[in-house]
Design a protein around this motif. Structure first.
Motif, PDB file in Angstrom:
ATOM      1  N   THR A   7       0.853  -1.183   0.000  1.00  0.00           N
ATOM      2  CA  THR A   7       0.000   0.000   0.000  1.00  0.00           C
ATOM      3  C   THR A   7       0.890   1.234   0.000  1.00  0.00           C
ATOM      4  O   THR A   7       1.777   1.367   0.847  1.00  0.00           O
ATOM      5  CB  THR A   7      -0.913   0.011   1.237  1.00  0.00           C
ATOM      6  N   VAL A   8       0.629   2.122  -0.942  1.00  0.00           N
ATOM      7  CA  VAL A   8       1.426   3.338  -1.069  1.00  0.00           C
ATOM      8  C   VAL A   8       0.487   4.534  -0.940  1.00  0.00           C
ATOM      9  O   VAL A   8      -0.531   4.608  -1.622  1.00  0.00           O
ATOM     10  CB  VAL A   8       2.150   3.385  -2.434  1.00  0.00           C
ATOM     11  N   THR A   9       0.855   5.451  -0.057  1.00  0.00           N
ATOM     12  CA  THR A   9       0.068   6.672   0.105  1.00  0.00           C
ATOM     13  C   THR A   9       0.898   7.834  -0.392  1.00  0.00           C
ATOM     14  O   THR A   9       2.057   7.985  -0.009  1.00  0.00           O
ATOM     15  CB  THR A   9      -0.294   6.884   1.587  1.00  0.00           C
ATOM     16  N   THR A  10       0.285   8.652  -1.240  1.00  0.00           N
ATOM     17  CA  THR A  10       1.006   9.815  -1.758  1.00  0.00           C
ATOM     18  C   THR A  10       0.227  11.083  -1.431  1.00  0.00           C
ATOM     19  O   THR A  10      -0.991  11.065  -1.285  1.00  0.00           O
ATOM     20  CB  THR A  10       1.197   9.731  -3.277  1.00  0.00           C
ATOM     21  N   THR A  11       0.936  12.165  -1.323  1.00  0.00           N
ATOM     22  CA  THR A  11       0.338  13.474  -1.101  1.00  0.00           C
ATOM     23  C   THR A  11       0.750  14.381  -2.236  1.00  0.00           C
ATOM     24  O   THR A  11       1.926  14.458  -2.586  1.00  0.00           O
ATOM     25  CB  THR A  11       0.805  14.073   0.241  1.00  0.00           C
ATOM     26  N   GLU A  12      -0.229  15.032  -2.811  1.00  0.00           N
ATOM     27  CA  GLU A  12       0.046  15.955  -3.916  1.00  0.00           C
ATOM     28  C   GLU A  12      -0.334  17.349  -3.465  1.00  0.00           C
ATOM     29  O   GLU A  12      -1.405  17.564  -2.907  1.00  0.00           O
ATOM     30  CB  GLU A  12      -0.785  15.554  -5.134  1.00  0.00           C
TER      31      GLU A  12
END
Length: 100
Positions: A7-12
């Motif tokens: 699981t990968v969480t990214t913030t833009e």
């Protein structure tokens, strides 16, 4: 064989500096949500379950979708007719609707 799930969480982060950029952002989000919704504004729907809907509201178990954004709200706003013959707007559980 072995399968792993990651699981990968990214913030833009994006800065909107002008009214035009804000308007473009809001419009793009509207189009994305409208496309993803199960019902579109103007769709004719039938109420399959009347849980929480008073009998004097939405007679005939049919309506026209005004707003459906299940990502944000599990209610769809319908336009329908009440027992007095008035055309009204009324929120109905999205899960209780099907295309008519």
């Amino acid at each position: 064989m072995l399968t792993f799930t990651k699981t990968v969480t990214t913030t833009e982060t994006k800065t909107l500096e002008t009214p035009a950029e804000i308007a473009d952002h809001v419009h793009a989000e509207y189009l994305r949500r409208t496309e993803a919704a199960p019902f579109k504004p103007g769709d004719r729907v039938r109420i399959t379950r009347r849980d929480g809907i008073p009998p004097e509201f939405m007679v005939g178990d049919v309506g026209t979708v005004m707003l459906c954004d299940p990502e944000f709200q599990q209610l769809t706003t319908l336009m329908g007719v009440n027992a007095s013959g008035m055309t009204i707007q009324f929120p109905v559980q999205t899960a209780s609707l099907e295309l008519a």
